[in-house]
Motif scaffolding. Structure first.
Motif, PDB file in Angstrom:
ATOM      1  N   ARG A 173       0.842  -1.195   0.000  1.00 23.50           N
ATOM      2  CA  ARG A 173       0.000   0.000   0.000  1.00 23.50           C
ATOM      3  C   ARG A 173       0.879   1.248   0.000  1.00 23.50           C
ATOM      4  NH1 ARG A 173      -4.083  -1.129   4.964  1.00 23.50           N
ATOM      5  NH2 ARG A 173      -2.093  -1.110   6.065  1.00 23.50           N
ATOM      6  N   LEU A 174       0.540   2.172  -0.842  1.00 23.64           N
ATOM      7  CA  LEU A 174       1.166   3.496  -0.826  1.00 23.64           C
ATOM      8  C   LEU A 174       0.133   4.432  -0.216  1.00 23.64           C
ATOM      9  CD1 LEU A 174       3.737   5.049  -1.641  1.00 23.64           C
ATOM     10  CD2 LEU A 174       2.553   5.662  -3.774  1.00 23.64           C
ATOM     11  N   ILE A 175       0.428   4.905   0.991  1.00 29.22           N
ATOM     12  CA  ILE A 175      -0.542   5.664   1.782  1.00 29.22           C
ATOM     13  C   ILE A 175      -0.232   7.151   1.704  1.00 29.22           C
ATOM     14  CG2 ILE A 175      -1.514   6.002   4.090  1.00 29.22           C
ATOM     15  CD1 ILE A 175      -0.612   3.103   4.718  1.00 29.22           C
ATOM     16  N   ASP A 176      -1.232   7.934   1.346  1.00 30.68           N
ATOM     17  CA  ASP A 176      -1.111   9.389   1.305  1.00 30.68           C
ATOM     18  C   ASP A 176      -1.209   9.907   2.743  1.00 30.68           C
ATOM     19  OD1 ASP A 176      -1.539  12.160   1.097  1.00 30.68           O
ATOM     20  OD2 ASP A 176      -2.529  11.959  -0.844  1.00 30.68           O
ATOM     21  N   VAL A 177      -0.135  10.519   3.238  1.00 29.08           N
ATOM     22  CA  VAL A 177      -0.121  10.981   4.623  1.00 29.08           C
ATOM     23  C   VAL A 177      -1.161  12.073   4.847  1.00 29.08           C
ATOM     24  CG1 VAL A 177       1.273  12.180   6.364  1.00 29.08           C
ATOM     25  CG2 VAL A 177       2.267  10.323   5.020  1.00 29.08           C
ATOM     26  N   THR A 224      -4.180  12.501   3.456  1.00 24.78           N
ATOM     27  CA  THR A 224      -5.558  12.007   3.552  1.00 24.78           C
ATOM     28  C   THR A 224      -5.693  10.761   4.420  1.00 24.78           C
ATOM     29  OG1 THR A 224      -5.360  10.580   1.603  1.00 24.78           O
ATOM     30  CG2 THR A 224      -6.012  12.884   1.234  1.00 24.78           C
ATOM     31  N   GLY A 225      -4.575  10.075   4.638  1.00 22.21           N
ATOM     32  CA  GLY A 225      -4.630   8.828   5.396  1.00 22.21           C
ATOM     33  C   GLY A 225      -5.191   7.658   4.606  1.00 22.21           C
ATOM     34  N   LYS A 226      -5.311   7.814   3.304  1.00 19.08           N
ATOM     35  CA  LYS A 226      -5.872   6.750   2.469  1.00 19.08           C
ATOM     36  C   LYS A 226      -4.801   6.150   1.554  1.00 19.08           C
ATOM     37  CE  LYS A 226     -10.502   8.790   2.353  1.00 19.08           C
ATOM     38  NZ  LYS A 226     -11.603   9.301   1.486  1.00 19.08           N
ATOM     39  N   ALA A 227      -4.998   4.877   1.206  1.00 21.77           N
ATOM     40  CA  ALA A 227      -4.085   4.199   0.287  1.00 21.77           C
ATOM     41  C   ALA A 227      -4.423   4.609  -1.143  1.00 21.77           C
ATOM     42  CB  ALA A 227      -4.190   2.692   0.451  1.00 21.77           C
ATOM     43  N   VAL A 228      -3.457   5.177  -1.841  1.00 21.57           N
ATOM     44  CA  VAL A 228      -3.684   5.556  -3.234  1.00 21.57           C
ATOM     45  C   VAL A 228      -3.300   4.416  -4.172  1.00 21.57           C
ATOM     46  CG1 VAL A 228      -3.434   8.015  -2.827  1.00 21.57           C
ATOM     47  CG2 VAL A 228      -1.403   6.656  -3.340  1.00 21.57           C
ATOM     48  N   VAL A 229      -2.506   3.481  -3.682  1.00 24.56           N
ATOM     49  CA  VAL A 229      -2.168   2.264  -4.418  1.00 24.56           C
ATOM     50  C   VAL A 229      -2.324   1.090  -3.457  1.00 24.56           C
ATOM     51  CG1 VAL A 229      -0.350   0.958  -5.592  1.00 24.56           C
ATOM     52  CG2 VAL A 229      -0.559   3.419  -5.984  1.00 24.56           C
ATOM     53  N   ASP A 230      -2.988   0.050  -3.908  1.00 21.73           N
ATOM     54  CA  ASP A 230      -3.232  -1.129  -3.069  1.00 21.73           C
ATOM     55  C   ASP A 230      -3.065  -2.370  -3.943  1.00 21.73           C
ATOM     56  OD1 ASP A 230      -4.025  -2.981  -1.218  1.00 21.73           O
ATOM     57  OD2 ASP A 230      -5.886  -1.977  -0.667  1.00 21.73           O
TER      58      ASP A 230
END
Length: 243
Positions: free
Chosen positions: A144-148, A150-156
């Motif tokens: 997972r690549l997590i956007d700090v 937004t706190g959401k995974a932009v790649v999973d």
């Protein structure tokens, strides 16, 4: 033939291709994970399963001794730096205590733009449904690549492999003898194949994909195959995950 049967790679390729953000100059933190191993309870009393349980509380549970998850993380991170121009922060010293929640992981890395979180969600040792004498091992890597922000995974993404080939089933003794060398080598063979599969899913050009170490080019279970079924080593092809 053999390599394709031994390694079934599954990844959400389309999602990754559309979701990878511009990483040039972005700081990426590297989350650390402890290996997650599971021995099927029903297998502890057959074919040496008890020995597996005992063994896994030793060498394999010591992440500083053997952790194929870090092999996947470190090689993908290097590609994000070299191909996309990302800035890598030092790997976390302490393993994250959050299994699936992305927001706490993001919150723990305020100095980063993104967090690369690589984990093994399934690393199992069990019996075959039709065979109590041999050992089936499977391992799954999630990325997972997590956007700090937004706190959401932009790649999973995900990739997995197992010893499912009916012609090449190792015994527990074969997997665990010599300090578990065959079990280690097979897990690392899957890890390196997944590095290639997952890097491709990140949209990296073929020429940028990391080369496997010579030790892991050939499936370590090849010696179990009848001569007629042995084939030159191949690389697993990624397929899109099905819902």
């Amino acid at each position: 033939m053999f390599a394709a049967a031994m390694l079934c790679a599954v990844s959400s390729k389309a999602q990754a291709a559309n979701a990878v953000p511009d990483l040039h100059g972005k700081a990426i933190a590297l989350a650390t994970r402890e290996p997650a191993w599971m021995v099927n309870p029903s297998y502890r009393t057959v074919a040496g399963g008890g020995r597996v349980t005992t063994y896994m509380t030793g060498v394999f549970s010591e992440s500083n001794v053997f952790n194929p998850t870090q092999t996947v993380r470190d090689n993908l991170a290097a590609q994000l730096r070299d191909v996309y121009g990302a800035i890598l922060l030092p790997p976390d010293v302490e393993p994250t205590k959050y299994k699936w929640r992305t927001k706490p992981i993001a919150k723990a890395h305020p100095d980063a733009d993104y967090v690369l979180d690589v984990f093994n969600g399934l690393w199992i040792y069990t019996k075959y449904p039709d065979d109590d004498r041999h050992a089936m091992s499977a391992i799954f890597f999630g990325v997972r690549l997590i956007d700090v922000r937004t706190g959401k995974a932009v790649v999973d993404l995900g990739c997995h492999g197992s010893t499912e080939d009916k012609y090449a089933r190792p015994t527990p003794a074969q997997m665990l003898d010599n300090d578990g060398q065959l079990a280690r080598d097979f897990a690392m063979f899957i890890a390196w194949d997944c590095v290639s599969v997952l890097a491709a899913d990140f949209g990296m050009p073929v020429q940028a994909l990391p080369a496997k170490p010579d030790r892991y080019v050939t499936n370590p279970l090849t010696f179990l195959l009848p001569e007629r079924l042995r084939a030159p080593p191949t690389t697993a092809e990624p397929v899109e995950a099905t819902k």
